[in-house]
Design a protein around this motif. Structure first.
Motif, PDB file in Angstrom:
ATOM      1  N   LEU A   1      46.233  33.123  30.606  1.00 14.53           N
ATOM      2  CA  LEU A   1      46.926  31.908  31.015  1.00 14.53           C
ATOM      3  C   LEU A   1      45.992  30.738  31.295  1.00 14.53           C
ATOM      4  CD1 LEU A   1      49.684  33.469  33.309  1.00 14.53           C
ATOM      5  CD2 LEU A   1      49.949  32.583  30.983  1.00 14.53           C
ATOM      6  N   HIS A   2      44.764  31.022  31.745  1.00 15.01           N
ATOM      7  CA  HIS A   2      43.838  29.940  32.059  1.00 15.01           C
ATOM      8  C   HIS A   2      42.661  29.845  31.095  1.00 15.01           C
ATOM      9  CE1 HIS A   2      44.873  28.752  36.501  1.00 15.01           C
ATOM     10  NE2 HIS A   2      45.916  28.706  35.704  1.00 15.01           N
ATOM     11  N   ASP A   3      42.697  30.634  30.025  1.00 13.20           N
ATOM     12  CA  ASP A   3      41.610  30.549  29.046  1.00 13.20           C
ATOM     13  C   ASP A   3      42.147  30.691  27.626  1.00 13.20           C
ATOM     14  OD1 ASP A   3      39.337  30.535  27.546  1.00 13.20           O
ATOM     15  OD2 ASP A   3      38.344  32.180  28.581  1.00 13.20           O
ATOM     16  N   PRO A   4      42.468  29.568  26.988  1.00 10.71           N
ATOM     17  CA  PRO A   4      42.977  29.611  25.606  1.00 10.71           C
ATOM     18  C   PRO A   4      41.929  30.026  24.589  1.00 10.71           C
ATOM     19  CG  PRO A   4      42.632  27.343  26.298  1.00 10.71           C
ATOM     20  CD  PRO A   4      42.412  28.189  27.505  1.00 10.71           C
ATOM     21  N   THR A   5      40.661  30.132  25.015  1.00  7.87           N
ATOM     22  CA  THR A   5      39.604  30.534  24.081  1.00  7.87           C
ATOM     23  C   THR A   5      39.461  32.049  23.990  1.00  7.87           C
ATOM     24  OG1 THR A   5      37.798  30.567  25.727  1.00  7.87           O
ATOM     25  CG2 THR A   5      38.331  28.448  24.715  1.00  7.87           C
TER      26      THR A   5
ATOM     27  N   TRP B   1      49.037  35.897  39.481  1.00  4.85           N
ATOM     28  CA  TRP B   1      48.645  37.239  39.897  1.00  4.85           C
ATOM     29  C   TRP B   1      47.568  37.807  38.972  1.00  4.85           C
ATOM     30  CZ3 TRP B   1      51.581  40.556  43.501  1.00  4.85           C
ATOM     31  CH2 TRP B   1      52.609  39.872  44.154  1.00  4.85           C
ATOM     32  N   TRP B   2      46.583  38.467  39.586  1.00  2.38           N
ATOM     33  CA  TRP B   2      45.635  39.258  38.812  1.00  2.38           C
ATOM     34  C   TRP B   2      46.292  40.576  38.447  1.00  2.38           C
ATOM     35  CZ3 TRP B   2      43.320  37.246  43.577  1.00  2.38           C
ATOM     36  CH2 TRP B   2      42.518  36.114  43.356  1.00  2.38           C
ATOM     37  N   ARG B   3      46.014  41.088  37.283  1.00  3.23           N
ATOM     38  CA  ARG B   3      46.702  42.290  36.799  1.00  3.23           C
ATOM     39  C   ARG B   3      46.422  43.513  37.674  1.00  3.23           C
ATOM     40  NH1 ARG B   3      46.476  47.697  34.456  1.00  3.23           N
ATOM     41  NH2 ARG B   3      48.322  47.859  33.153  1.00  3.23           N
ATOM     42  N   ASP B   4      45.173  43.732  38.059  1.00  2.00           N
ATOM     43  CA  ASP B   4      44.803  44.809  38.969  1.00  2.00           C
ATOM     44  C   ASP B   4      43.437  44.479  39.555  1.00  2.00           C
ATOM     45  OD1 ASP B   4      42.708  45.931  37.222  1.00  2.00           O
ATOM     46  OD2 ASP B   4      44.357  46.659  35.980  1.00  2.00           O
ATOM     47  N   LYS B   5      42.890  45.374  40.356  1.00  2.00           N
ATOM     48  CA  LYS B   5      41.654  45.064  41.081  1.00  2.00           C
ATOM     49  C   LYS B   5      40.466  44.823  40.145  1.00  2.00           C
ATOM     50  CE  LYS B   5      40.401  49.918  41.887  1.00  2.00           C
ATOM     51  NZ  LYS B   5      40.170  50.953  42.930  1.00  2.00           N
ATOM     52  N   ASP B   6      40.558  45.301  38.907  1.00  2.00           N
ATOM     53  CA  ASP B   6      39.475  45.078  37.945  1.00  2.00           C
ATOM     54  C   ASP B   6      39.299  43.605  37.589  1.00  2.00           C
ATOM     55  OD1 ASP B   6      39.068  47.796  37.886  1.00  2.00           O
ATOM     56  OD2 ASP B   6      40.113  48.109  35.976  1.00  2.00           O
ATOM     57  N   PHE B   7      40.306  42.800  37.836  1.00  9.31           N
ATOM     58  CA  PHE B   7      40.270  41.398  37.412  1.00  9.31           C
ATOM     59  C   PHE B   7      40.165  40.415  38.572  1.00  9.31           C
ATOM     60  CE2 PHE B   7      42.329  43.893  34.135  1.00  9.31           C
ATOM     61  CZ  PHE B   7      41.560  43.550  33.034  1.00  9.31           C
ATOM     62  N   VAL B   8      40.118  40.935  39.793  1.00 10.67           N
ATOM     63  CA  VAL B   8      39.897  40.077  40.954  1.00 10.67           C
ATOM     64  C   VAL B   8      38.460  39.551  40.893  1.00 10.67           C
ATOM     65  CG1 VAL B   8      39.766  40.072  43.484  1.00 10.67           C
ATOM     66  CG2 VAL B   8      41.605  41.332  42.331  1.00 10.67           C
ATOM     67  N   PRO B   9      38.212  38.278  41.249  1.00 12.32           N
ATOM     68  CA  PRO B   9      36.841  37.762  41.231  1.00 12.32           C
ATOM     69  C   PRO B   9      35.892  38.696  41.990  1.00 12.32           C
ATOM     70  CG  PRO B   9      38.382  35.983  41.629  1.00 12.32           C
ATOM     71  CD  PRO B   9      39.185  37.262  41.652  1.00 12.32           C
ATOM     72  N   PRO B  10      34.675  38.852  41.480  1.00 11.28           N
ATOM     73  CA  PRO B  10      33.970  37.889  40.602  1.00 11.28           C
ATOM     74  C   PRO B  10      34.260  37.977  39.108  1.00 11.28           C
ATOM     75  CG  PRO B  10      32.505  39.683  41.184  1.00 11.28           C
ATOM     76  CD  PRO B  10      33.777  39.918  41.957  1.00 11.28           C
ATOM     77  N   TYR B  11      35.211  38.805  38.659  1.00  7.24           N
ATOM     78  CA  TYR B  11      35.529  38.860  37.233  1.00  7.24           C
ATOM     79  C   TYR B  11      35.968  37.470  36.752  1.00  7.24           C
ATOM     80  CZ  TYR B  11      37.429  40.411  32.771  1.00  7.24           C
ATOM     81  OH  TYR B  11      37.666  40.575  31.435  1.00  7.24           O
TER      82      TYR B  11
ATOM     83  N   TYR C   1      44.111  35.679  34.275  1.00  2.00           N
ATOM     84  CA  TYR C   1      45.532  35.896  34.565  1.00  2.00           C
ATOM     85  C   TYR C   1      46.207  36.289  33.257  1.00  2.00           C
ATOM     86  CZ  TYR C   1      44.359  33.210  38.752  1.00  2.00           C
ATOM     87  OH  TYR C   1      43.772  32.753  39.904  1.00  2.00           O
ATOM     88  N   TRP C   2      46.600  37.543  33.172  1.00  3.74           N
ATOM     89  CA  TRP C   2      47.194  38.047  31.942  1.00  3.74           C
ATOM     90  C   TRP C   2      48.659  37.626  31.879  1.00  3.74           C
ATOM     91  CZ3 TRP C   2      49.307  43.525  30.969  1.00  3.74           C
ATOM     92  CH2 TRP C   2      49.506  43.728  29.589  1.00  3.74           C
ATOM     93  N   SER C   3      49.049  37.103  30.743  1.00  3.04           N
ATOM     94  CA  SER C   3      50.386  36.535  30.590  1.00  3.04           C
ATOM     95  C   SER C   3      51.487  37.547  30.900  1.00  3.04           C
ATOM     96  CB  SER C   3      50.550  35.996  29.165  1.00  3.04           C
ATOM     97  OG  SER C   3      51.835  35.471  28.948  1.00  3.04           O
ATOM     98  N   ARG C   4      51.507  38.661  30.171  1.00  4.66           N
ATOM     99  CA  ARG C   4      52.629  39.591  30.352  1.00  4.66           C
ATOM    100  C   ARG C   4      52.626  40.213  31.747  1.00  4.66           C
ATOM    101  NH1 ARG C   4      52.434  42.556  25.766  1.00  4.66           N
ATOM    102  NH2 ARG C   4      51.439  44.403  26.623  1.00  4.66           N
TER     103      ARG C   4
ATOM    104  N   THR D   1      50.589  47.125  23.891  1.00  2.71           N
ATOM    105  CA  THR D   1      50.365  47.546  25.270  1.00  2.71           C
ATOM    106  C   THR D   1      48.893  47.384  25.645  1.00  2.71           C
ATOM    107  OG1 THR D   1      50.076  49.840  24.532  1.00  2.71           O
ATOM    108  CG2 THR D   1      52.273  49.188  25.269  1.00  2.71           C
ATOM    109  N   GLY D   2      48.649  47.272  26.928  1.00  2.00           N
ATOM    110  CA  GLY D   2      47.291  47.096  27.419  1.00  2.00           C
ATOM    111  C   GLY D   2      47.296  46.498  28.802  1.00  2.00           C
ATOM    112  N   LYS D   3      46.226  45.788  29.134  1.00  4.33           N
ATOM    113  CA  LYS D   3      46.112  45.222  30.474  1.00  4.33           C
ATOM    114  C   LYS D   3      45.385  43.889  30.508  1.00  4.33           C
ATOM    115  CE  LYS D   3      42.934  47.085  33.201  1.00  4.33           C
ATOM    116  NZ  LYS D   3      42.283  48.091  34.066  1.00  4.33           N
ATOM    117  N   GLU D   4      44.945  43.397  29.346  1.00  5.26           N
ATOM    118  CA  GLU D   4      44.160  42.166  29.339  1.00  5.26           C
ATOM    119  C   GLU D   4      44.242  41.510  27.962  1.00  5.26           C
ATOM    120  OE1 GLU D   4      39.826  42.748  29.403  1.00  5.26           O
ATOM    121  OE2 GLU D   4      40.237  44.913  29.429  1.00  5.26           O
ATOM    122  N   PRO D   5      43.713  40.288  27.836  1.00  3.46           N
ATOM    123  CA  PRO D   5      43.859  39.538  26.584  1.00  3.46           C
ATOM    124  C   PRO D   5      43.365  40.244  25.336  1.00  3.46           C
ATOM    125  CG  PRO D   5      43.164  38.075  28.339  1.00  3.46           C
ATOM    126  CD  PRO D   5      43.147  39.454  28.919  1.00  3.46           C
TER     127      PRO D   5
END
Length: 389
Positions: A285-289, A212-222, A231-234, A348-352
């Protein structure tokens, strides 16, 4: 004489074969037995929880980070979800009293009252309803039921615009539906869930990656720095917890149960594919860097989901148990301070990038929700190890 030699040789060979057989059996036994000890699991749950209860003896005290917040917000609500899970396996009256005291200190209310639409305000209701079931005092259910009834009556079902909200609010609808034997709650929570999954931002669930994408801000093309989707872990952990808690509540005949179950199983598959070698999951989850490294809250929620699925016969133990045990052992051995404080916990937050850097010694802005996730995980792992449960 010849016969005696043959008998001796035969005896020696039998002994050798017996020793080899025992060694082989022992080796097989060692690989199939759990590497987790249930007494150690319970001990670490008590240690981490005692740390928090001792630090926060006043359950009504507001929380201060960059500003004051009441202590019935979502972060504390998630902690109490974990505490109630611990109470189910460890009947220490202190836990029950601590939860009741929290409810009473907030007059069993929601942060923004009975007309709030914010799922973060509704998270406390999960514990209020658990406590109402133990002792059905009307004040424990009054405000949370009034609020959910208000949401349903409004006809508006696009409130869950970020996936964290699914965990904060969806189990409340499910529980009320069960308690009142009223499908209205089930039907409305499905409308809200389906909007998040299929409509919000074009749909926040990516069936291709089963995440799942966290919210619409992270849907591609992001994209993440490595070109992968974010894909944010928490965030995905919150969806895991929501589906587990809802499936644990709703009846087998509930009309959307099959979809929830399918979504849960797919999400477990997506998570299994991106676990770190050390047992943890990265915040991305898909970018360990992108701020890669150990992270406890997402890892704990994934352990919770895997252990629950194995316990309920919904996940194949041969496939998921090694992953679950590796993750639990990683947290147990690497994240727990002697005091009971949890390390490697993203704030707290919304992204890595939020709440960074995350390390063994870093202190998140809120300590409570991470512990709640850990207590949920450990309680379910304990059930798996305790045959009586």
């Amino acid at each position: 004489m010849k016969r005696n030699k043959i008998a001796l040789i035969s005896s020696i060979l039998c002994s050798v074969f017996f020793i080899i057989g025992c060694a082989t059996t022992s080796k097989i036994s060692n690989t199939t037995n759990s590497s987790i000890n249930k007494d150690e699991v319970l001990a670490v749950l008590r240690t981490t929880n005692n740390y928090f209860m001792n630090k926060w003896p006043d359950t009504g005290k507001p929380i201060y980070t960059n500003r004051w917040r009441p202590s019935n917000i979502w972060t504390r609500g998630v902690y109490y979800e974990g505490l109630m899970a611990l109470y189910k396996i460890d009947k220490d009256k202190r836990y029950y009293d601590y939860a009741v005291d929290w409810g009473e200190n907030h007059k069993w209310g929601l942060r923004n009252g009975t007309t709030t639409r914010n799922a973060d305000d509704q998270a406390c209701g999960q514990t209020y309803l658990d406590l109402y079931e133990i002792d059905p005092k009307p004040e424990r259910i009054k405000d949370i039921k009034a609020n959910i009834d208000y949401v349903i009556k409004s006809g508006k079902y696009d409130d869950w615009t970020w996936i964290d909200a699914i965990q904060m609010a969806m189990p409340v609808f499910a529980k009320l539906g069960v308690m009142y034997k009223d499908d209205t709650y089930f039907d409305y929570m499905y409308k809200m869930y389906a909007h998040s999954k299929n409509v919000e931002g074009g749909g926040l669930y990516n069936k291709a990656d089963k995440l799942w994408w966290r919210d619409k801000d992270f849907v591609p093309p992001y994209k993440e720095p490595n070109g992968e989707d974010c894909y944010w872990s928490r965030g995905n952990g919150w969806v895991v917890a929501a589906l587990v808690r809802v499936l644990d509540l709703i009846p087998e005949t509930e009309k959307h149960r099959a979809e929830y179950l399918q979504d849960y199983k797919e999400l477990m598959e997506g998570l299994l594919a991106c676990q770190r070698e050390d047992g943890f999951w990265n915040v991305s989850l898909h970018d360990p860097t992108n701020f890669g490294g150990r992270e406890t809250s997402g890892t704990a929620l994934f352990v919770y989901g895997m252990a629950w699925g194995i316990n309920n016969g919904l996940l194949d133990a041969k496939t998921y148990r090694p992953s679950m045990e590796r993750a639990w052992n990683a947290m147990f051995k690497e994240a727990i301070h002697p005091s009971g404080f949890l390390g490697y916990l993203q704030g707290t937050g919304k992204e890595p990038k939020d709440g960074q850097p995350v390390s063994f010694a870093s202190v998140p802005d809120f300590e409570d929700y991470g512990l709640g996730c850990f207590l949920l995980a450990g309680s379910e792992v304990y059930k798996l190890l305790d045959k009586k449960l």
